[in-house]
Design a protein around this motif. Structure first.
Motif, PDB file in Angstrom:
ATOM      1  N   PHE A  17      -8.688  -0.911   2.558  1.00 14.55           N
ATOM      2  CA  PHE A  17      -9.031   0.194   3.452  1.00 14.55           C
ATOM      3  C   PHE A  17      -9.490   1.409   2.642  1.00 14.55           C
ATOM      4  N   GLY A  18      -9.167   1.416   1.350  1.00 11.03           N
ATOM      5  CA  GLY A  18      -9.639   2.482   0.478  1.00 11.03           C
ATOM      6  C   GLY A  18     -11.150   2.526   0.382  1.00 11.03           C
ATOM      7  N   ASP A  62      -3.082   2.771  -2.974  1.00 11.52           N
ATOM      8  CA  ASP A  62      -2.603   3.519  -1.818  1.00 11.52           C
ATOM      9  C   ASP A  62      -3.003   2.891  -0.489  1.00 11.52           C
ATOM     10  N   LEU A  63      -4.184   2.270  -0.436  1.00 12.58           N
ATOM     11  CA  LEU A  63      -4.714   1.803   0.852  1.00 12.58           C
ATOM     12  C   LEU A  63      -5.235   0.380   0.834  1.00 12.58           C
ATOM     13  N   LYS A  64      -5.123  -0.303  -0.299  1.00 14.67           N
ATOM     14  CA  LYS A  64      -5.717  -1.626  -0.485  1.00 14.67           C
ATOM     15  C   LYS A  64      -7.218  -1.528  -0.171  1.00 14.67           C
ATOM     16  N   LEU A  97       0.215   4.406   0.481  1.00 15.47           N
ATOM     17  CA  LEU A  97      -0.081   5.428   1.496  1.00 15.47           C
ATOM     18  C   LEU A  97      -0.190   6.838   0.922  1.00 15.47           C
ATOM     19  N   GLY A  98      -0.828   6.951  -0.221  1.00 16.66           N
ATOM     20  CA  GLY A  98      -1.056   8.252  -0.836  1.00 16.66           C
ATOM     21  C   GLY A  98      -0.043   8.641  -1.875  1.00 16.66           C
ATOM     22  N   VAL A 150     -12.374   5.205   2.728  1.00 17.20           N
ATOM     23  CA  VAL A 150     -12.202   6.536   2.154  1.00 17.20           C
ATOM     24  C   VAL A 150     -13.239   6.789   1.074  1.00 17.20           C
ATOM     25  N   CYS A 151     -13.518   5.763   0.285  1.00 22.36           N
ATOM     26  CA  CYS A 151     -14.521   5.873  -0.779  1.00 22.36           C
ATOM     27  C   CYS A 151     -15.900   6.183  -0.200  1.00 22.36           C
ATOM     28  N   ALA A 161       0.854  -1.180   0.000  1.00 20.08           N
ATOM     29  CA  ALA A 161       0.000   0.000   0.000  1.00 20.08           C
ATOM     30  C   ALA A 161       0.894   1.234   0.000  1.00 20.08           C
ATOM     31  N   LEU A 163      -7.154   4.487  -5.025  1.00 21.16           N
ATOM     32  CA  LEU A 163      -7.408   4.211  -3.617  1.00 21.16           C
ATOM     33  C   LEU A 163      -6.933   2.816  -3.241  1.00 21.16           C
ATOM     34  N   TYR A 164      -7.114   1.864  -4.144  1.00 21.46           N
ATOM     35  CA  TYR A 164      -6.699   0.491  -3.866  1.00 21.46           C
ATOM     36  C   TYR A 164      -5.177   0.391  -3.762  1.00 21.46           C
TER      37      TYR A 164
END
Length: 453
Positions: free
Chosen positions: A369-370, A365-367, A319-320, A373-374, A317, A362-363
């Protein structure tokens, strides 16, 4: 906002998929999987769920007649940022031929190579200053056009368009110009809501423009007349010519249009030789067909790339780093090896350098967990939709173009990732905080006359 965010998101991705399958796009050296489709559907469904949790679809209520918005402090901040952006961009481009599109293409390629290797940015301090200030121009365009009774062309040009134009020439990109044009058009469309034809206009200072009760007769609010429409059309035409010239310059670097079709098939993994392609080539010729191909591919490639990411990405991931420019710049200075490792995984599946869509970003950056955020993105879009539809505070109308375009360009990237979106939305938040909502005081009732005894 005409459509609820959930409805608009479904419409956007339906159109994206429709264009991919209707036009003669043909995948080469790429495979799209059912698993990738399912994960994309999951992300879209989570966004829609978040938006519906914040607000259900509803009609537009009439705006309050006793409320205005004072943008005095916000105007000062935006104009100061725009001025700094122009001066910084001029300093950054001094001594360079900013109209050499081939050189600009090579510069962008070098920057992409530095990013992939995790090397720190070689950009000047002037470029960095312009990078964090020019997005204020987007917000100023909407504020000036949508909320001022009589927009001033020189203000729009100086504090709205010029910072974006200078930054675009400095970076050699096209997205900022296109985004600015959309903000200009959208700002005029919003005037139907900020200055409804049936509502009287309150006489206010030039910095405090909004909808309110009539205090004395005045001119009707500015409407988009024929001259304004011609002006916007000319700006759009100039930008279109610039875009075409950029694509043509890149084709020349590769060896011509035929060579670019070869590059598309061999490196991009897609071509324009599917069923019906002969009709395009016979009617438009190879040059115009190539332009149709790249313009449409620019918007819909996230449909293909997201499938590849969901199916094949096995890196960490990021992380942005993948979806946010400023996060990438910071991490390249702190841990360039981490950045290089992540981009190596993306390059291995032939995704690096392409537009992955908001959900794939998003995937990466955060897998998964995105998904949270979505959902938050969807909820925020639904909340803005509700505030606008209620008609209680007109300042929230300022956020409508940014919310809507964030959804329209979800096929490209996240709202805070596309076209320096994090900085753009930061200036939007600053403007909303500084804008002061003013409720007009109702005149006190006259005391009743005493009766004589």
């Amino acid at each position: 906002m005409r459509y609820h965010p959930a409805v608009l998101m479904v419409m956007v991705w339906g159109a994206c998929m429709g264009l991919f399958y209707i036009l003669p796009f043909q995948l080469e050296n790429r495979v799209m999987t059912l698993y990738g489709f399912l994960i994309l559907t999951l992300f879209i469904a989570v966004f829609c769920g978040g938006a519906l949790a914040a607000s259900r679809p509803q009609g537009q209520r009439p705006p309050r007649s006793d409320v205005t918005v004072n943008f005095e402090l916000a105007d000062r901040a935006l104009m100061a940022a725009a001025t700094i952006a122009v001066l910084a961009a001029l300093a950054d481009t001094a001594g360079r031929n900013i109209f050499d599109l081939a050189a600009a293409y090579e510069t962008r390629s070098d920057r992409a190579g530095d990013l992939m290797a995790g090397r720190g940015s070689a950009s000047s301090i002037w470029f960095q200053i312009a990078f964090v200030t020019y997005p204020a121009g987007y917000v100023y365009i909407v504020r000036e056009v949508a909320f001022r009774a009589h927009p001033t062309p020189w203000r729009i040009g100086l504090f709205g368009l010029l910072p974006v134009v200078m930054a675009s020439l400095s970076m050699g990109g096209r997205a900022p110009l296109f985004y600015a044009l959309l903000m200009l058009v959208y700002g005029f469309a919003l005037r139907r809501q900020t200055f409804p034809a049936t509502a009287p206009v309150r006489r206010t200072a030039p910095v405090a423009v909004g909808v309110g009760p009539a205090m004395r007769p005045r001119r009707r609010p500015f409407r988009l007349n024929a001259a304004a429409k011609v002006g916007i059309a000319l700006i759009g035409l100039m930008m279109l010519v610039y875009f075409v010239q950029v694509f043509a310059a890149r084709a020349d670097v590769a060896g011509g249009i035929d060579a670019m079709f070869g590059v598309a098939g061999g490196q991009w993994g897609v071509n324009f030789n599917g069923p019906g392609s002969n009709l395009f080539f016979s009617l438009l010729g190879p040059d115009a067909t190539y332009m149709v191909f790249v313009f449409v591919w620019y918007w819909i490639q996230g449909f293909v790339m997201s499938n590849v990411v969901f199916t094949s990405y096995d890196g960490p991931a990021l992380l942005g780093v993948y979806g946010i420019d400023l996060a990438s710049a910071l991490m390249r200075r702190l841990n360039g090896e981490f950045v290089a490792n992540g981009y190596a995984h993306l390059n291995a599946i032939n995704v690096y350098g392409f537009l992955p869509s908001a959900f794939a970003a998003l995937y990466v950056d955060l897998k998964f967990f995105g998904l949270a955020v979505c959902a938050g993105w969807g909820w925020a879009a639904g909340w803005i939709y509700r505030k606008v539809k209620q008609g209680l505070d007109p300042k929230w109308v300022l956020a409508v173009p940014f919310v809507t375009l964030g959804i329209l360009f979800s096929t490209i990237g996240t709202p805070i990732g596309f076209s320096n979106g994090l900085v753009t939305h930061s200036w939007l938040v600053v403007t909303l905080v500084l804008a002061r909502t003013v409720v007009a005081r109702r005149p006190a009732a006259a005391p009743a006359a005493r009766r004589s005894p």
